[in-house]
Design a protein around this motif. Structure first.
Motif, PDB file in Angstrom:
ATOM      1  N   LEU A 145       0.828  -1.206   0.000  1.00 31.70           N
ATOM      2  CA  LEU A 145       0.000   0.000   0.000  1.00 31.70           C
ATOM      3  C   LEU A 145       0.861   1.254   0.000  1.00 31.70           C
ATOM      4  O   LEU A 145       0.589   2.212  -0.739  1.00 31.70           O
ATOM      5  N   MET A 146       1.910   1.264   0.823  1.00 31.71           N
ATOM      6  CA  MET A 146       2.783   2.430   0.886  1.00 31.71           C
ATOM      7  C   MET A 146       3.449   2.694  -0.465  1.00 31.71           C
ATOM      8  O   MET A 146       3.570   3.837  -0.906  1.00 31.71           O
ATOM      9  N   ILE A 147       3.880   1.629  -1.121  1.00 31.73           N
ATOM     10  CA  ILE A 147       4.494   1.781  -2.449  1.00 31.73           C
ATOM     11  C   ILE A 147       3.488   2.374  -3.422  1.00 31.73           C
ATOM     12  O   ILE A 147       3.792   3.309  -4.176  1.00 31.73           O
ATOM     13  N   GLY A 148       2.255   1.849  -3.395  1.00 37.20           N
ATOM     14  CA  GLY A 148       1.222   2.347  -4.289  1.00 37.20           C
ATOM     15  C   GLY A 148       0.883   3.805  -4.045  1.00 37.20           C
ATOM     16  O   GLY A 148       0.700   4.581  -4.989  1.00 37.20           O
ATOM     17  N   LEU A 149       0.811   4.203  -2.774  1.00 38.02           N
ATOM     18  CA  LEU A 149       0.507   5.593  -2.448  1.00 38.02           C
ATOM     19  C   LEU A 149       1.642   6.526  -2.890  1.00 38.02           C
ATOM     20  O   LEU A 149       1.394   7.602  -3.443  1.00 38.02           O
ATOM     21  N   LYS A 150       2.872   6.101  -2.648  1.00 38.97           N
ATOM     22  CA  LYS A 150       4.007   6.935  -3.044  1.00 38.97           C
ATOM     23  C   LYS A 150       4.062   7.127  -4.558  1.00 38.97           C
ATOM     24  O   LYS A 150       4.463   8.190  -5.042  1.00 38.97           O
ATOM     25  N   GLN A 151       3.655   6.118  -5.287  1.00 38.25           N
ATOM     26  CA  GLN A 151       3.624   6.248  -6.750  1.00 38.25           C
ATOM     27  C   GLN A 151       2.629   7.314  -7.192  1.00 38.25           C
ATOM     28  O   GLN A 151       2.747   7.869  -8.285  1.00 38.25           O
ATOM     29  N   GLN A 152       1.660   7.595  -6.324  1.00 33.78           N
ATOM     30  CA  GLN A 152       0.686   8.656  -6.600  1.00 33.78           C
ATOM     31  C   GLN A 152       1.122   9.993  -5.989  1.00 33.78           C
ATOM     32  O   GLN A 152       0.389  10.982  -6.055  1.00 33.78           O
ATOM     33  N   GLY A 153       2.279  10.011  -5.335  1.00 35.01           N
ATOM     34  CA  GLY A 153       2.745  11.237  -4.699  1.00 35.01           C
ATOM     35  C   GLY A 153       2.136  11.461  -3.330  1.00 35.01           C
ATOM     36  O   GLY A 153       2.082  12.596  -2.849  1.00 35.01           O
ATOM     37  N   VAL A 154       1.685  10.378  -2.683  1.00 36.11           N
ATOM     38  CA  VAL A 154       1.086  10.480  -1.350  1.00 36.11           C
ATOM     39  C   VAL A 154       1.997   9.756  -0.352  1.00 36.11           C
ATOM     40  O   VAL A 154       2.222   8.551  -0.473  1.00 36.11           O
ATOM     41  N   PHE A 155       2.512  10.507   0.616  1.00 33.82           N
ATOM     42  CA  PHE A 155       3.435   9.950   1.605  1.00 33.82           C
ATOM     43  C   PHE A 155       2.779   9.949   2.981  1.00 33.82           C
ATOM     44  O   PHE A 155       2.284  10.979   3.441  1.00 33.82           O
ATOM     45  N   VAL A 156       2.783   8.795   3.624  1.00 34.74           N
ATOM     46  CA  VAL A 156       2.243   8.641   4.966  1.00 34.74           C
ATOM     47  C   VAL A 156       3.392   8.706   5.967  1.00 34.74           C
ATOM     48  O   VAL A 156       4.448   8.108   5.753  1.00 34.74           O
ATOM     49  N   VAL A 157       3.192   9.437   7.058  1.00 35.20           N
ATOM     50  CA  VAL A 157       4.212   9.529   8.110  1.00 35.20           C
ATOM     51  C   VAL A 157       4.207   8.210   8.872  1.00 35.20           C
ATOM     52  O   VAL A 157       3.363   7.978   9.734  1.00 35.20           O
ATOM     53  N   GLU A 158       5.153   7.343   8.554  1.00 32.45           N
ATOM     54  CA  GLU A 158       5.123   5.978   9.067  1.00 32.45           C
ATOM     55  C   GLU A 158       5.540   5.846  10.521  1.00 32.45           C
ATOM     56  O   GLU A 158       5.373   4.781  11.115  1.00 32.45           O
ATOM     57  N   VAL A 159       6.054   6.920  11.114  1.00 32.83           N
ATOM     58  CA  VAL A 159       6.341   6.872  12.555  1.00 32.83           C
ATOM     59  C   VAL A 159       5.093   7.250  13.355  1.00 32.83           C
ATOM     60  O   VAL A 159       5.095   7.185  14.580  1.00 32.83           O
ATOM     61  N   GLY A 160       4.030   7.649  12.683  1.00 31.29           N
ATOM     62  CA  GLY A 160       2.778   7.985  13.340  1.00 31.29           C
ATOM     63  C   GLY A 160       2.341   9.408  13.063  1.00 31.29           C
ATOM     64  O   GLY A 160       1.332   9.668  12.425  1.00 31.29           O
ATOM     65  N   GLU A 161       3.112  10.360  13.536  1.00 31.23           N
ATOM     66  CA  GLU A 161       2.849  11.780  13.313  1.00 31.23           C
ATOM     67  C   GLU A 161       4.159  12.535  13.437  1.00 31.23           C
ATOM     68  O   GLU A 161       5.176  11.982  13.850  1.00 31.23           O
ATOM     69  N   LEU A 162       4.126  13.805  13.090  1.00 31.92           N
ATOM     70  CA  LEU A 162       5.332  14.634  13.049  1.00 31.92           C
ATOM     71  C   LEU A 162       6.167  14.509  14.323  1.00 31.92           C
ATOM     72  O   LEU A 162       7.381  14.283  14.264  1.00 31.92           O
ATOM     73  N   GLU A 163       5.520  14.650  15.475  1.00 26.56           N
ATOM     74  CA  GLU A 163       6.241  14.707  16.744  1.00 26.56           C
ATOM     75  C   GLU A 163       6.968  13.416  17.095  1.00 26.56           C
ATOM     76  O   GLU A 163       7.862  13.419  17.951  1.00 26.56           O
ATOM     77  N   LYS A 164       6.612  12.328  16.438  1.00 29.80           N
ATOM     78  CA  LYS A 164       7.269  11.052  16.733  1.00 29.80           C
ATOM     79  C   LYS A 164       8.629  10.936  16.036  1.00 29.80           C
ATOM     80  O   LYS A 164       9.368   9.985  16.276  1.00 29.80           O
ATOM     81  N   PHE A 165       8.959  11.903  15.188  1.00 32.19           N
ATOM     82  CA  PHE A 165      10.298  11.919  14.599  1.00 32.19           C
ATOM     83  C   PHE A 165      11.350  12.279  15.651  1.00 32.19           C
ATOM     84  O   PHE A 165      12.531  12.020  15.460  1.00 32.19           O
ATOM     85  N   TYR A 166      10.892  12.923  16.745  1.00 29.84           N
ATOM     86  CA  TYR A 166      11.821  13.250  17.830  1.00 29.84           C
ATOM     87  C   TYR A 166      11.047  13.179  19.137  1.00 29.84           C
ATOM     88  O   TYR A 166      10.412  14.137  19.565  1.00 29.84           O
ATOM     89  N   ARG A 167      11.103  12.012  19.771  1.00 29.45           N
ATOM     90  CA  ARG A 167      10.281  11.736  20.948  1.00 29.45           C
ATOM     91  C   ARG A 167      10.839  12.336  22.238  1.00 29.45           C
ATOM     92  O   ARG A 167      10.152  12.332  23.267  1.00 29.45           O
ATOM     93  N   LYS A 168      12.058  12.843  22.191  1.00 26.44           N
ATOM     94  CA  LYS A 168      12.638  13.432  23.402  1.00 26.44           C
ATOM     95  C   LYS A 168      12.027  14.791  23.727  1.00 26.44           C
ATOM     96  O   LYS A 168      12.202  15.295  24.832  1.00 26.44           O
ATOM     97  N   GLU A 169      11.349  15.387  22.765  1.00 24.82           N
ATOM     98  CA  GLU A 169      10.675  16.664  22.985  1.00 24.82           C
ATOM     99  C   GLU A 169       9.195  16.395  23.239  1.00 24.82           C
ATOM    100  O   GLU A 169       8.508  15.798  22.419  1.00 24.82           O
ATOM    101  N   GLY A 170       8.703  16.841  24.389  1.00 19.50           N
ATOM    102  CA  GLY A 170       7.343  16.509  24.783  1.00 19.50           C
ATOM    103  C   GLY A 170       6.259  17.421  24.261  1.00 19.50           C
ATOM    104  O   GLY A 170       5.075  17.101  24.377  1.00 19.50           O
ATOM    105  N   ASN A 171       6.622  18.562  23.698  1.00 19.22           N
ATOM    106  CA  ASN A 171       5.617  19.492  23.205  1.00 19.22           C
ATOM    107  C   ASN A 171       4.980  19.002  21.912  1.00 19.22           C
ATOM    108  O   ASN A 171       5.368  17.978  21.352  1.00 19.22           O
ATOM    109  N   HIS A 172       4.035  19.778  21.415  1.00 16.98           N
ATOM    110  CA  HIS A 172       3.301  19.406  20.212  1.00 16.98           C
ATOM    111  C   HIS A 172       3.211  20.620  19.295  1.00 16.98           C
ATOM    112  O   HIS A 172       3.236  21.756  19.746  1.00 16.98           O
ATOM    113  N   GLY A 173       3.111  20.361  17.986  1.00 15.56           N
ATOM    114  CA  GLY A 173       2.885  21.441  17.021  1.00 15.56           C
ATOM    115  C   GLY A 173       4.008  22.469  16.992  1.00 15.56           C
ATOM    116  O   GLY A 173       5.196  22.114  17.029  1.00 15.56           O
ATOM    117  N   PRO A 174       3.666  23.770  16.951  1.00 17.01           N
ATOM    118  CA  PRO A 174       4.681  24.832  16.841  1.00 17.01           C
ATOM    119  C   PRO A 174       5.732  24.785  17.940  1.00 17.01           C
ATOM    120  O   PRO A 174       6.915  25.026  17.680  1.00 17.01           O
TER     121      PRO A 174
END
Length: 231
Positions: free
Chosen positions: A166-195
């Motif tokens: 599914l991920m391969i198929g979506l990427k072929q359409q230019g659609v990328f899913v954040v596979e770690v879950g959401e933006l903030e999970k790229f760096y879990r040592k920071e507890g805040n959210h958003g801005p």
């Protein structure tokens, strides 16, 4: 590149710049404009408008975009993709995730919300109570954990294989899913959210911090999909 929120666009743009600036190779700078649209539900609108004037579009959405065919189907079709080819795989992944046990049963949800309501005495319903009730509702489905965990929450075996397809198929359409879950999970040592999360993380060494390796890999893949800027 169309993202859900301003924080996403700022972070991915900064990571892209760090990759380009520290590259030992002479690489043509990809012609990418990072924009946001105020939530995943509006992504199809922006993608459709840009695609209509022949602008190549990359759409990026958090993992929970997989929990419904709206707006995922609309995003794919806005990018002129074939949803009918992807739908069986998406449905298999969705069903596999939803087969897992949620954090709270219906009885536990009812009890916890009842306890909150008993404590509400103000004439105006408190915002804090509303936030807590929404948090409880989220825990009544497996998707709360799925967004926290991302790809690792998909059951092993066939569901995991279908997920990769599914991920391969979506990427072929230019659609990328954040596979770690959401933006903030790229760096879990920071507890805040958003801005607040972005402001803290942008002070780090985006090009070398080991904890940001997944974000660099994600943005590098997106950059490889994009076209280089014209000379």
């Amino acid at each position: 590149m169309v993202t859900e929120g301003d924080a996403d666009a700022r972070f991915y743009s900064a990571v892209a710049e760090s990759i380009i600036d520290t590259s030992e190779e002479i690489v043509k700078r990809p012609s990418i404009k990072f924009v946001h649209c105020g939530g995943k539900a509006r992504i199809p609108v922006v993608v459709r408008a840009l695609s209509a004037v022949d602008v190549s579009v990359i759409a990026v959405a958090d993992f929970d975009v997989l929990n419904s065919d709206k707006p995922l189907k609309d995003i794919v079709e806005a990018a002129n993709g074939d949803w009918s080819a992807l739908r069986p795989k998406w449905k298999a992944v969705k069903d596999a995730i939803e087969s897992k046990k949620p954090d709270l049963t219906s009885a536990e949800v009812k009890a916890q919300i009842g306890k909150i309501l008993e404590g509400v005495t103000d004439a105006g319903f408190p915002e804090s109570a509303k936030t807590e009730i929404n948090r409880i509702f989220k825990k009544s489905t497996p998707w709360a954990n799925a967004k926290e965990t991302g790809k690792a929450f998909v059951p092993s075996g066939d569901p995991s294989k279908i997920y990769d397809e599914l991920m391969i198929g979506l990427k072929q359409q230019g659609v990328f899913v954040v596979e770690v879950g959401e933006l903030e999970k790229f760096y879990r040592k920071e507890g805040n959210h958003g801005p607040a999360w972005v402001n803290a993380v942008l002070s780090l060494n985006l090009a070398e911090d080991a904890d940001l390796a997944e974000s660099r890999a994600f943005v590098t893949e997106i950059m490889s999909w994009a076209k280089p800027a014209s000379p």
